[in-house]
Design a protein around this motif. Structure first.
Motif, PDB file in Angstrom:
ATOM      1  N   ASN A   1       8.886   2.886  -9.151  1.00 17.29           N
ATOM      2  CA  ASN A   1       9.065   4.316  -8.680  1.00 17.29           C
ATOM      3  C   ASN A   1      10.267   5.249  -9.681  1.00 17.29           C
TER       4      ASN A   1
ATOM      5  N   PRO B   1      -4.791   2.679 -11.602  1.00 16.40           N
ATOM      6  CA  PRO B   1      -4.630   2.020 -10.346  1.00 16.40           C
ATOM      7  C   PRO B   1      -4.562   0.389 -10.515  1.00 16.40           C
TER       8      PRO B   1
ATOM      9  N   TYR C   1      -1.009  -1.509 -10.963  1.00 12.66           N
ATOM     10  CA  TYR C   1      -0.232  -1.643  -9.807  1.00 12.66           C
ATOM     11  C   TYR C   1       0.006  -3.009  -9.311  1.00 12.66           C
TER      12      TYR C   1
ATOM     13  N   ALA D   1       2.667   6.544  -7.001  1.00 12.81           N
ATOM     14  CA  ALA D   1       1.776   7.514  -7.852  1.00 12.81           C
ATOM     15  C   ALA D   1       2.125   8.871  -7.317  1.00 12.81           C
ATOM     16  N   ARG D   2       2.449   9.333  -6.162  1.00 12.76           N
ATOM     17  CA  ARG D   2       2.829  10.508  -5.987  1.00 12.76           C
ATOM     18  C   ARG D   2       4.197  10.758  -6.918  1.00 12.76           C
TER      19      ARG D   2
ATOM     20  N   GLY E   1       0.857  -1.168  -0.063  1.00  6.71           N
ATOM     21  CA  GLY E   1      -0.216   0.026  -0.179  1.00  6.71           C
ATOM     22  C   GLY E   1       0.772   1.142  -0.053  1.00  6.71           C
ATOM     23  N   LYS E   2       1.917   1.247   0.790  1.00  9.33           N
ATOM     24  CA  LYS E   2       2.542   2.511   0.953  1.00  9.33           C
ATOM     25  C   LYS E   2       3.374   2.701  -0.395  1.00  9.33           C
ATOM     26  N   SER E   3       3.828   1.746  -0.989  1.00  7.88           N
ATOM     27  CA  SER E   3       4.776   1.876  -2.270  1.00  7.88           C
ATOM     28  C   SER E   3       3.815   2.486  -3.400  1.00  7.88           C
ATOM     29  N   VAL E   4       2.462   1.969  -3.334  1.00  7.19           N
ATOM     30  CA  VAL E   4       1.602   2.361  -4.421  1.00  7.19           C
ATOM     31  C   VAL E   4       1.666   3.649  -4.274  1.00  7.19           C
ATOM     32  N   GLU E   5       1.224   4.507  -3.038  1.00  4.56           N
ATOM     33  CA  GLU E   5       1.038   5.850  -2.802  1.00  4.56           C
ATOM     34  C   GLU E   5       2.340   6.395  -3.116  1.00  4.56           C
ATOM     35  N   ILE E   6       3.387   5.878  -2.745  1.00  2.51           N
ATOM     36  CA  ILE E   6       4.754   6.629  -3.243  1.00  2.51           C
ATOM     37  C   ILE E   6       4.787   6.733  -4.577  1.00  2.51           C
TER      38      ILE E   6
END
Lengths: 439, 375
Positions: free
Chosen positions: A324, A80, A83, A57-58, A50-55
């Motif tokens: 990333n 999404p 991912y 995306a950002r 979850g965290k890496s998906v956020e990162i």
């Protein structure tokens, strides 16, 4: 990228006091830091994902902006669903673990311990980082390289790189520290193989040892052990248990007879009333068999299943889109981050020099700037010619370019008194030039 | 050059340096070294050279030394030694010999009247420094007022400024006569103060070394006393213990108690006697010095005494009970390494024990099989 502390449960008794642990295994870092329950493993992986998906995306957004600022055309971030999921990551991980096995055996001919250590490193690394953050194709060789070093079968970088056509030494060396850091610098992995050997030896210590049977079962057990490498068993069970389970899987009768004999030396009291510590192995027999069967079930389910290469390729393709961008050397974001880092370093350096300059300035304000000493020649003597012509040796003027300062035996300090010539060598005085000149 | 004998030359520097080395108190104003036969002053103000009571300072020389007058260098004369005149001109010993043996002569470079005896060896690479050292030394003998002799900082600063002014003049040969006059005026007017300060300085120099010596001796004495006291204490304790046990063995508990009381009072008295020589604060100092923070020995910042961190001992560990080694000690093991270890003489010669290797593997198997997995 760190995970929250409650995702990793506190491992069992540790040596935080000054009392010795029950066994070397209990004192090892593997016991203290690398044990999880199956549920916590899952939750850790989900959290990482979850965290890496956020990162990602950002950062893709930032990448888009960076590219725009550079004037390039930008690519849309992937939707999404593209991912990677936790199971995708796991599959990729397993694939690369199997790759390690192949490279170890065919490529370098390294012993099993290197292979199992490297695979452990890879698995542990991806319990602390996500696949989208760091692509396994770089991390896997790094883990192997590191494992070869820590198990004392080091490979020279040149030889190592020759087996990886698409890598450069920097790819590995740059990530080596990262991997070591993610491992917490805990490099010794206690593999089940040693325990397995131990069981095979102890199995022989019977009144009528079935030596032939043991020797026949051993290769099977080792094969089971190889299957264990692709699973998460090392995080849940101890190497002793896994070793025994490998034996049990190949020949359950052998192991059960053995256990029967081991437990029969206890008193014939009801087992429930006996304290755990007084039991053989510190565990009830039925519980032990239960654990062994759990392990075997996992081996059969996960360890032996073939890896679907097509799926792996597909995941890899998807991964290209959702890695990333910060970490990929070519991207605009990477360049931007690098530049930011460099400017930060330059700023801190500038701050340091400014501080030093300010300190120097303080000194000047107290003592004033350096004085210039006026010419000290008195008028009556200044127009005298120097009495000594330049000394010549064999017609060649003796220059003052000597390699060693002229053996001055002054016991006082050497610097500050002499004149430095072009090469920075301290000259022994001004030599000939002012001899005879009035002071 | 060739005709000059070198022997008489040796004397001059030796005598010069000895006269310098002897005196702690410097040459006073009246003693012009080497006034000539006519009694006229020769116009130099100071004794050249650096005074070094420890004799550690060596002469300055370079490979490039050449006499400016006769141009001899080290190649011609290996023992070339350039000495310095009071007017800070260099000359080799043979030139000095040649020029000044027969009496005072003018310096070939500046014309000042010199004598052979005035020449000294060079200490510093830079003759300017040499001159400065000599001038400042001389000035310091005369201008030795201290901060306490002045009312305010400003006065002291003005005084120092004046001294620097005079020194500068002397160094750079500016208005030498006027400067000399000012110096002598100052000396005359402050003669008593100068003398007092000189005495004070001498006293201080000596007492520093003495003070350290005294302190060191006192410290050693104290340590010896403490050790002695401890030894006596130990002996006494042992003696008392023996007596008490004897008394108890006899069944005489009253006597035992009495003895104990006695020993306690005696100990108290001894301690007090010790404190008379050594105040308790000094005794305690030694124990409070190592302020050990209360960190666990396992912490990386631990700074206390060495504590061995115990590891599980295989001889006494619990898992020892869960396995037994084979009686004959020989297991069936087909590994190549094991076969090598069994057959190769070098392995056995080195003392490597295959049995231990097997035992460690068995331990690895047995030690952790009863660990409950986390849930």
């Amino acid at each position: 990228m760190t995970i929250s502390n409650d995702a990793q449960p506190e491992a069992g008794p540790s040596t935080s006091g000054l009392t010795p642990g029950p066994s070397p295994y209990h004192e090892s870092s593997q016991f203290r830091h690398w044990r999880y329950s199956p549920s916590s493993l899952l939750s850790i992986r989900e959290e990482l994902n979850g965290k890496s998906v956020e990162i990602v995306a950002r950062n893709t957004e930032l990448e888009k902006e960076a590219q725009i600022s550079l004037g390039h055309s930008y690519t849309d971030p992937p939707p999404p669903t593209a991912y990677l999921t936790v199971s995708d990551e796991l599959l990729l991980l397993r694939f690369y673990c199997s790759q390690i096995t192949q490279i170890c055996r065919r490529g370098f001919g390294l012993p099993d311990v290197v292979e199992s250590t490297a695979i452990s490193y890879l698995k542990r690394f991806y319990l602390k980082n996500s696949v989208m953050e760091w692509h396994p194709k770089n991390i896997m060789p790094t883990c192997l390289f590191l494992a070869a070093k820590t198990t004392n079968y080091p490979i020279l970088m040149d030889q190592f790189i020759s087996k990886f056509s698409k890598l450069s030494p920097d790819d590995i060396l740059d990530t080596e520290f990262l991997v070591a850091q993610s491992l917490g610098f805990e490099f010794w992995v206690r593999s089940p193989e040693k325990a397995l050997r131990g069981w095979s030896l102890d199995l022989q210590n019977q009144p009528d040892p079935p030596i032939g049977l043991i020797q026949k079962t051993l290769p099977d057990a080792l094969k089971n052990l190889a299957h264990c490498l692709l699973t998460d068993l090392e995080f849940i069970y101890t190497p002793s248990q896994i070793g025994l389970a490998c034996f049990h899987l190949s020949n359950s009768q052998l192991v059960e007879d053995y256990l029967e004999r081991k437990y029969s030396t206890e008193s014939t009291e009801d087992e429930d009333e006996v304290e755990i510590e007084k039991l053989t192995f510190g565990m009830r027999k039925d519980r032990l068999l239960e654990i062994l069967s759990n392990i075997e079930a996992t081996i059969e389910k996960d360890g032996q299943s073939e890896i679907d290469l097509k799926k792996v390729k597909e995941i890899d393709k998807r991964l290209k889109n959702c890695t990333n961008p910060e970490k990929i050397p070519g991207t605009a974001l990477y360049v931007k981050r690098k530049r930011e880092k460099e400017t930060a370093e330059a700023a801190s350096k500038a701050a340091k020099t400014a501080k030093a300059a300010a300190a120097a300035l303080d000194r000047e304000s107290v003592f004033g700037s350096d004085l210039s000493i006026p010419s000290s020649k008195s008028p009556a003597l200044s127009d005298r010619k120097p009495l000594s012509p330049r000394v010549t040796m064999n017609g060649v003027p003796v220059t003052s370019g000597i390699t060693r300062p002229g053996g001055a035996e002054v016991a006082l300090e050497d610097d500050g008194m002499g004149v430095k010539d072009e090469n920075g060598i301290v000259m022994g005085g001004k030599g000939l030039r002012d001899v005879g000149l009035p002071l | 050059m060739s005709s000059s004998s070198r022997v008489p030359m040796r004397k001059a520097p030796a005598s010069a340096s000895s006269s310098r080395g002897k005196a702690q108190i410097p040459v006073r104003k009246g003693q012009r070294v080497g006034t000539n036969a006519k009694g006229t002053e020769d116009g130099y103000l100071y004794v050249a050279g650096v005074r070094d009571p420890s004799k550690r300072v060596t002469e300055y020389r370079t490979e490039q030394d050449v006499c400016p007058i006769c141009h001899t260098d080290r190649q011609f004369n290996q023992n070339l030694r350039l000495l310095v005149s009071p007017c800070y001109h260099k000359m080799c010993e043979s030139c000095i010999d040649r020029l000044f043996t027969l009496g005072p002569e003018p310096c070939p470079q500046c014309g000042r009247i010199l004598r052979k005896v005035n020449f000294a060896h060079q200490t510093f690479e830079d003759l300017k420094v040499e001159k400065e050292v000599a001038v400042r030394r001389r000035m310091a003998q005369v201008f030795n007022k201290r901060r306490e002799d002045f009312g305010s900082d400003k006065e002291y600063d003005n005084y120092l400024e004046e001294v620097e002014d005079l020194t500068f003049n002397l160094l750079n040969d500016i208005d030498v006569e006027k400067t000399e006059k000012r110096i002598s005026e100052f000396e005359k007017s402050n003669a008593s103060l100068i003398a007092t300060n000189q005495e004070k300085a001498a006293l201080e120099a000596m007492s520093q070394a003495e003070r350290e010596e005294v302190e060191r001796r006192a410290r050693e004495e104290r340590m010896r006393m403490v050790e002695e006291a401890e030894r006596v204490e130990k002996e006494e304790e042992e003696r008392v213990k023996k007596e008490v046990t004897e008394a108890l063995a006899k069944g005489d508990s009253r006597l035992a108690r009495e003895l104990e009381m006695q020993s306690r009072t005696a100990k108290q008295l001894r301690q007090e006697a010790l404190f008379k020589f050594i105040p308790p604060s000094l005794l305690l100092q030694q124990s409070t010095q190592d302020e050990i923070q209360h960190l666990s020995p396992l912490s990386p910042n631990y700074n206390g005494p060495f504590v061995p961190i115990p590891y599980s001992d295989p001889d006494t560990a619990h898992y020892n009970q869960w396995y037994e080694l084979k009686v004959d000690g020989d297991y069936v093991d087909g590994r190549l390494g094991v076969i090598f270890a069994k057959t190769d003489e070098r392995v056995r010669g080195g003392g490597w024990d295959l049995g231990l290797f097997w035992e460690m593997e068995i331990r690895a198997a047995v030690e952790a099989v009863g660990v409950e997995p986390l849930v």
